[in-house]
Motif scaffolding. Structure first.
Motif, PDB file in Angstrom:
ATOM      1  N   GLU A 110       0.720  -1.050   0.040  1.00 42.57           N
ATOM      2  CA  GLU A 110      -0.176   0.119   0.001  1.00 42.57           C
ATOM      3  C   GLU A 110       0.759   1.218  -0.018  1.00 42.57           C
ATOM      4  O   GLU A 110       0.619   2.129  -0.621  1.00 42.57           O
ATOM      5  N   LEU A 111       1.724   1.466   0.940  1.00 44.35           N
ATOM      6  CA  LEU A 111       2.656   2.399   0.892  1.00 44.35           C
ATOM      7  C   LEU A 111       3.402   2.854  -0.270  1.00 44.35           C
ATOM      8  O   LEU A 111       3.633   3.747  -0.650  1.00 44.35           O
ATOM      9  N   SER A 112       4.066   1.526  -0.909  1.00 44.94           N
ATOM     10  CA  SER A 112       4.661   1.888  -1.989  1.00 44.94           C
ATOM     11  C   SER A 112       3.941   2.267  -3.362  1.00 44.94           C
ATOM     12  O   SER A 112       4.447   2.920  -4.088  1.00 44.94           O
ATOM     13  N   ASP A 113       2.663   1.659  -3.192  1.00 42.95           N
ATOM     14  CA  ASP A 113       1.566   2.400  -4.117  1.00 42.95           C
ATOM     15  C   ASP A 113       1.341   4.000  -3.922  1.00 42.95           C
ATOM     16  O   ASP A 113       1.509   4.667  -5.175  1.00 42.95           O
ATOM     17  N   LEU A 114       1.447   4.141  -2.909  1.00 44.36           N
ATOM     18  CA  LEU A 114       1.360   5.642  -2.368  1.00 44.36           C
ATOM     19  C   LEU A 114       2.503   6.316  -2.752  1.00 44.36           C
ATOM     20  O   LEU A 114       2.318   7.544  -2.408  1.00 44.36           O
ATOM     21  N   ASN A 115       3.611   5.563  -2.658  1.00 46.63           N
ATOM     22  CA  ASN A 115       4.955   6.322  -2.867  1.00 46.63           C
ATOM     23  C   ASN A 115       5.056   6.947  -1.503  1.00 46.63           C
ATOM     24  O   ASN A 115       5.506   8.224  -1.632  1.00 46.63           O
ATOM     25  N   SER A 116       4.612   6.507  -0.369  1.00 50.20           N
ATOM     26  CA  SER A 116       5.204   7.185   0.908  1.00 50.20           C
ATOM     27  C   SER A 116       5.706   6.203   1.759  1.00 50.20           C
ATOM     28  O   SER A 116       5.642   5.270   1.777  1.00 50.20           O
ATOM     29  N   ASN A 128       5.020   7.268   5.256  1.00 48.34           N
ATOM     30  CA  ASN A 128       4.502   7.605   6.169  1.00 48.34           C
ATOM     31  C   ASN A 128       3.126   6.785   6.769  1.00 48.34           C
ATOM     32  O   ASN A 128       2.180   6.768   5.693  1.00 48.34           O
ATOM     33  N   LEU A 129       3.348   6.094   7.652  1.00 44.92           N
ATOM     34  CA  LEU A 129       2.307   5.502   8.035  1.00 44.92           C
ATOM     35  C   LEU A 129       0.649   5.783   8.178  1.00 44.92           C
ATOM     36  O   LEU A 129      -0.167   5.344   8.085  1.00 44.92           O
ATOM     37  N   GLU A 130       1.131   7.291   8.514  1.00 46.45           N
ATOM     38  CA  GLU A 130      -0.343   7.921   8.761  1.00 46.45           C
ATOM     39  C   GLU A 130      -1.039   7.724   7.230  1.00 46.45           C
ATOM     40  O   GLU A 130      -2.305   8.054   7.349  1.00 46.45           O
ATOM     41  N   ASP A 131      -0.482   7.756   6.234  1.00 43.92           N
ATOM     42  CA  ASP A 131      -1.229   7.721   5.010  1.00 43.92           C
ATOM     43  C   ASP A 131      -1.734   6.434   4.575  1.00 43.92           C
ATOM     44  O   ASP A 131      -2.586   6.145   3.888  1.00 43.92           O
ATOM     45  N   SER A 132      -1.537   5.305   5.638  1.00 45.21           N
ATOM     46  CA  SER A 132      -1.996   4.092   5.246  1.00 45.21           C
ATOM     47  C   SER A 132      -3.557   3.961   5.766  1.00 45.21           C
ATOM     48  O   SER A 132      -3.862   4.027   6.659  1.00 45.21           O
ATOM     49  N   LYS A 133      -4.148   3.265   4.904  1.00 35.68           N
ATOM     50  CA  LYS A 133      -5.683   2.893   5.192  1.00 35.68           C
ATOM     51  C   LYS A 133      -5.726   1.804   6.161  1.00 35.68           C
ATOM     52  O   LYS A 133      -6.554   1.591   6.933  1.00 35.68           O
ATOM     53  N   LEU A 134      -4.846   0.802   5.763  1.00 33.64           N
ATOM     54  CA  LEU A 134      -4.791  -0.326   6.712  1.00 33.64           C
ATOM     55  C   LEU A 134      -4.610   0.098   8.296  1.00 33.64           C
ATOM     56  O   LEU A 134      -5.207  -0.559   8.976  1.00 33.64           O
ATOM     57  N   ILE A 135      -3.563   0.914   8.288  1.00 29.69           N
ATOM     58  CA  ILE A 135      -3.424   1.302   9.751  1.00 29.69           C
ATOM     59  C   ILE A 135      -4.536   1.987  10.301  1.00 29.69           C
ATOM     60  O   ILE A 135      -4.871   1.951  11.558  1.00 29.69           O
ATOM     61  N   LYS A 136      -5.105   2.784   9.626  1.00 29.80           N
ATOM     62  CA  LYS A 136      -6.354   3.518  10.242  1.00 29.80           C
ATOM     63  C   LYS A 136      -7.394   2.365  10.337  1.00 29.80           C
ATOM     64  O   LYS A 136      -7.923   2.383  11.659  1.00 29.80           O
ATOM     65  N   GLU A 137      -7.620   1.533   9.728  1.00 28.87           N
ATOM     66  CA  GLU A 137      -8.411   0.461   9.925  1.00 28.87           C
ATOM     67  C   GLU A 137      -8.064  -0.345  11.050  1.00 28.87           C
ATOM     68  O   GLU A 137      -8.974  -0.787  12.069  1.00 28.87           O
ATOM     69  N   ALA A 138      -7.027  -0.806  11.209  1.00 28.11           N
ATOM     70  CA  ALA A 138      -6.382  -1.370  12.546  1.00 28.11           C
ATOM     71  C   ALA A 138      -6.734  -0.496  13.978  1.00 28.11           C
ATOM     72  O   ALA A 138      -7.226  -0.753  14.982  1.00 28.11           O
ATOM     73  N   LYS A 139      -6.445   0.895  13.602  1.00 32.57           N
ATOM     74  CA  LYS A 139      -6.547   1.751  14.880  1.00 32.57           C
ATOM     75  C   LYS A 139      -8.157   1.686  15.292  1.00 32.57           C
ATOM     76  O   LYS A 139      -8.626   1.906  16.192  1.00 32.57           O
ATOM     77  N   GLU A 140      -9.081   1.833  14.228  1.00 29.64           N
ATOM     78  CA  GLU A 140     -10.377   1.966  14.294  1.00 29.64           C
ATOM     79  C   GLU A 140     -10.984   0.630  15.020  1.00 29.64           C
ATOM     80  O   GLU A 140     -11.668   0.736  15.928  1.00 29.64           O
ATOM     81  N   MET A 141     -10.284  -0.427  14.547  1.00 35.65           N
ATOM     82  CA  MET A 141     -10.583  -1.677  15.221  1.00 35.65           C
ATOM     83  C   MET A 141     -10.083  -1.680  16.687  1.00 35.65           C
ATOM     84  O   MET A 141     -11.026  -2.099  17.481  1.00 35.65           O
ATOM     85  N   LEU A 142      -9.180  -0.979  17.072  1.00 35.73           N
ATOM     86  CA  LEU A 142      -8.848  -1.138  18.428  1.00 35.73           C
ATOM     87  C   LEU A 142      -9.662  -0.023  19.378  1.00 35.73           C
ATOM     88  O   LEU A 142     -10.174  -0.559  20.433  1.00 35.73           O
ATOM     89  N   LEU A 143     -10.129   0.864  18.607  1.00 35.98           N
ATOM     90  CA  LEU A 143     -11.086   1.829  19.310  1.00 35.98           C
ATOM     91  C   LEU A 143     -12.516   0.995  19.550  1.00 35.98           C
ATOM     92  O   LEU A 143     -13.222   0.888  20.665  1.00 35.98           O
ATOM     93  N   LYS A 144     -12.818   0.338  18.744  1.00 43.59           N
ATOM     94  CA  LYS A 144     -14.218  -0.491  18.582  1.00 43.59           C
ATOM     95  C   LYS A 144     -13.854  -1.593  19.597  1.00 43.59           C
ATOM     96  O   LYS A 144     -14.884  -1.968  20.275  1.00 43.59           O
ATOM     97  N   TRP A 145     -12.806  -2.188  19.666  1.00 45.01           N
ATOM     98  CA  TRP A 145     -12.653  -3.363  20.740  1.00 45.01           C
ATOM     99  C   TRP A 145     -12.801  -2.688  21.966  1.00 45.01           C
ATOM    100  O   TRP A 145     -13.415  -3.506  22.684  1.00 45.01           O
TER     101      TRP A 145
END
Length: 588
Positions: free
Chosen positions: A206-212, A214-231
């Motif tokens: 994902e990051l290489s596709d985005l050429n980034s 920065n973890l902040e740019d990742s949707k996957l990371i965002k999903e994981a964080k959201e999941m943690l909140l939901k948990w």
RNA sequence: GCGCCUGUAGCUCAGCUGGAUAGAGCAACUGCCUUCUAAGCAGUAGGUCAAAGGUUCGAAUCCUUUCAGGCGUACCA
């Protein structure tokens, strides 16, 4: 009484009566006589030159004369450069062996309660080589303490929540296709670990596709964080998936535990304990031990004990790792009222535990001084450090299988167990393979970083588990033969009239250090002492075994005595290996 | 930068609350199975105990400095 003790008592008595000099038992140091000199135990007279104002040679002479004259167990002595080498009478050594009782260890400690925490894994990936060192240490130290009379409770604190678990969960949801460990025929922990790796791969993509970068740019990371909140909110679906995946992992872990005979008395889960400690933060604030910054975060100043400021509670009120460790420490004391609490955790967390213990001390917890971090060194590979990202991690299950296969290979090559049933053979391969692995990881001082060379680990010669097991098996066989010949070696009377060989003296002297060595292992929390002891014992016995044919000995007394010696050695091998968590096959 | 740990034979490790000529295993080389299990035994070879100072009757061991390596020093766990 042990050889050393009796001798020390005699020396004490003499110094008191002759020179009116009172010395403590611990001040009289006896060394085992070096190989190149004649003698059994050596006293270094230098230690007394200031007190007695005599030359070491003179002290040795006076002392040697006295002991030879007055102690019925001393045959002779010699003096080399001030060292007093003492020689025991054969009869005394023989009687000593007859009286030797390996079970008089329970009184070393009387029922102190000891908590040992290990291996405290994460539930997002399988166990690896580092966990093996950790678990073997935990089990062995538990065994050792129990053998000495401590009451031991083994606890495991499973890290079953957090962002890393959510990563596996996100990956499974996205790419899992409802597969299960059963459908995939993969062990549960490996199955979940697969998705943890998958997450990382997809993230990189994902990051290489985005050429980034920065973890902040990742949707996957965002999903994981959201999941943690939901948990944390207790979201039903997330919790369900979480329970399901963790259960898979536990099932896998338990398989490994079972194979290695790892037993845990109580398991704590971080999902239950991660909120602990917040109350204590309040307590600390009230007592002015902690302080609050403007943003609301809570800190402790540890500069007076040479440490830094440490965050205890984030500005948003959430806890950090150490917060829950503070809470867990309190809870553990409530649960067990322990006299000692040992954390078996790698040395990369030395600082963390220093901080934790300081905090508990400042909070006025009386048990703070009874908390101990058994800091063990990392296990390195010939290629360097184990790195999960570079795929150089040695997987525990694979390694175990490899060891068992190697055991199988060697055993079959030697062709000694052709009449074993399949089940018996399988059992033997496990005993040898796992014994080799445990011994390999335990023989090195826990504190030290160690190198794991796969080639060396599968060697079954020399300073290895199988070598010691083999010594036991040979004695077992020998004693069986003696039994079939109706030789009674267990009911020997004292004062046998026999002359013993140098090899036999060495064995008896070594047997005598059993308790001392056990105490050493306890004081240092180090099974390595047990390894060294039992290896040397085996080596000494094998030497005698090579020199003498036990059953062909003509002198009946001597024959019986030798068999008794063999019996005692076997007994001690079994006990010590058991302390290491290693089994003793009767045949191999 | 600061803190903690480590440095001993070719390799892996003992020895480190100061004691004799620094030990083991592996690897190398020599021997030993008409057998109490050769997964063994006996032997040979292999060292400036990272380096330099200091303390001591005596230092691999204690102290200081230097060098080399590891770990830590996160509002990660």
């Amino acid at each position: 009484m042990y050889l050393e003790k009796e001798l020390i008592a005699s020396i004490q008595l003499f110094l008191d009566s002759k020179f009116n000099l009172k010395v403590l038992e611990s001040e009289i140091k006896l060394l085992s006589t070096k190989k190149n000199f004649k003698g059994d135990l050596t006293f270094a007279s230098f230690s007394l030159i200031n007190k007695l104002r005599l030359k070491p040679e003179d002290i040795s002479k006076i002392l040697g004369d006295h002991l030879k004259e007055n102690c019925d167990f001393i045959l002779d002595y010699n003096i080399v450069g001030g060292f007093l080498n003492l020689i025991f009478k054969d009869s005394y050594l023989v009687n000593n062996l007859l009286k030797f009782d390996s079970t008089k260890t329970k009184s070393i400690n009387n029922n102190s309660i000891v908590i040992i925490e290990f291996p405290s894994p994460n539930t997002n990936k399988p166990l690896h080589l580092g966990h093996l060192r950790n678990m073997f240490l935990g089990m062995s130290i538990g065994n050792i303490l129990e053998y000495a009379g401590y009451k031991v409770k083994k606890v495991n604190l499973v890290n079953d929540r957090g962002i890393h678990i959510c990563k596996s969960m996100v990956a499974y949801k996205k790419f899992g296709n409802n597969e299960t460990p059963d459908s995939d025929k993969i062990k549960g922990d490996h199955f979940v670990g697969k998705y943890y790796v998958k997450f990382d791969q997809e993230l990189k993509k994902e990051l290489s596709d985005l050429n980034s970068k920065n973890l902040e740019d990742s949707k996957l990371i965002k999903e994981a964080k959201e999941m943690l909140l939901k948990w944390e909110e207790g979201d039903n679906d997330v919790r369900k998936l979480w329970v399901k995946m963790n259960d898979w992992v536990y099932k896998g872990f338990n398989e490994t535990f079972k194979k290695l005979n790892i037993q845990i008395d109580k398991t704590y889960y971080e999902s239950d304990t991660y909120l602990l400690g917040k109350e204590i933060i309040k307590e600390g604030l009230t007592k002015n031990i902690f302080y609050k910054k403007e943003d609301g975060s809570v800190w402790i100043d540890l500069s007076d004990v040479g440490l830094d400021d440490k965050l205890l509670l984030r500005a948003d009120g959430t806890s950090v790792y150490i917060t829950q460790d503070i809470g867990t420490a309190d809870k553990r004391f409530e649960d067990f009222k322990f006299n000692k609490s040992i954390y078996i955790v790698g040395n990369e967390q030395d600082y963390h535990f220093k901080v934790l213990f300081s905090i508990m001390r400042k909070l006025g917890r009386a048990f703070a001084n009874d908390m101990y971090h058994l800091s063990y060194g990392m296990v390195d590979l010939p290629s360097g450090k184990m790195k999960s990202r570079e795929g150089t991690v040695v997987d525990a299950d694979n390694l175990i299988d490899e060891m068992i296969n190697t055991a199988k290979f060697h055993t079959n090559e030697l062709g000694k167990i052709d009449n074993f049933s399949i089940e018996e053979a399988r059992k033997l391969y496990e005993q040898i393979g796992i014994g080799a692995l445990k011994y390999f990881l335990l023989k090195i001082d826990p504190k030290k970083r160690m190198l794991f060379d796969p080639k060396a680990s599968i060697d079954f010669h020399g300073d290895t588990g199988p070598f010691i097991q083999y010594t036991y098996a040979r004695i077992f066989n020998l004693l069986e033969k003696a039994k079939s010949l109706n030789i009674d070696y267990l009911n020997l009377k004292e004062n046998l009239d026999i002359k013993i060989e140098e090899s036999e003296r060495e064995i008896i002297l070594h047997i005598n250090t059993f308790i001392k060595n056990l105490k050493e292992a306890i004081n240092n929390y180090s099974p390595a002492f047990i390894c060294h002891y039992v290896f040397n014992l085996s080596k000494l016995f094998n030497k005698l075994y090579g020199e003498k044919n036990f059953l062909k000995e003509k002198n009946e007394s001597l024959k019986s005595f030798r068999l008794l010696l063999a019996y005692k050695v076997a007994e001690l091998i079994k006990i010590n290996l058991k302390l290491l968590g290693i089994e003793c096959p009767n045949r191999m």
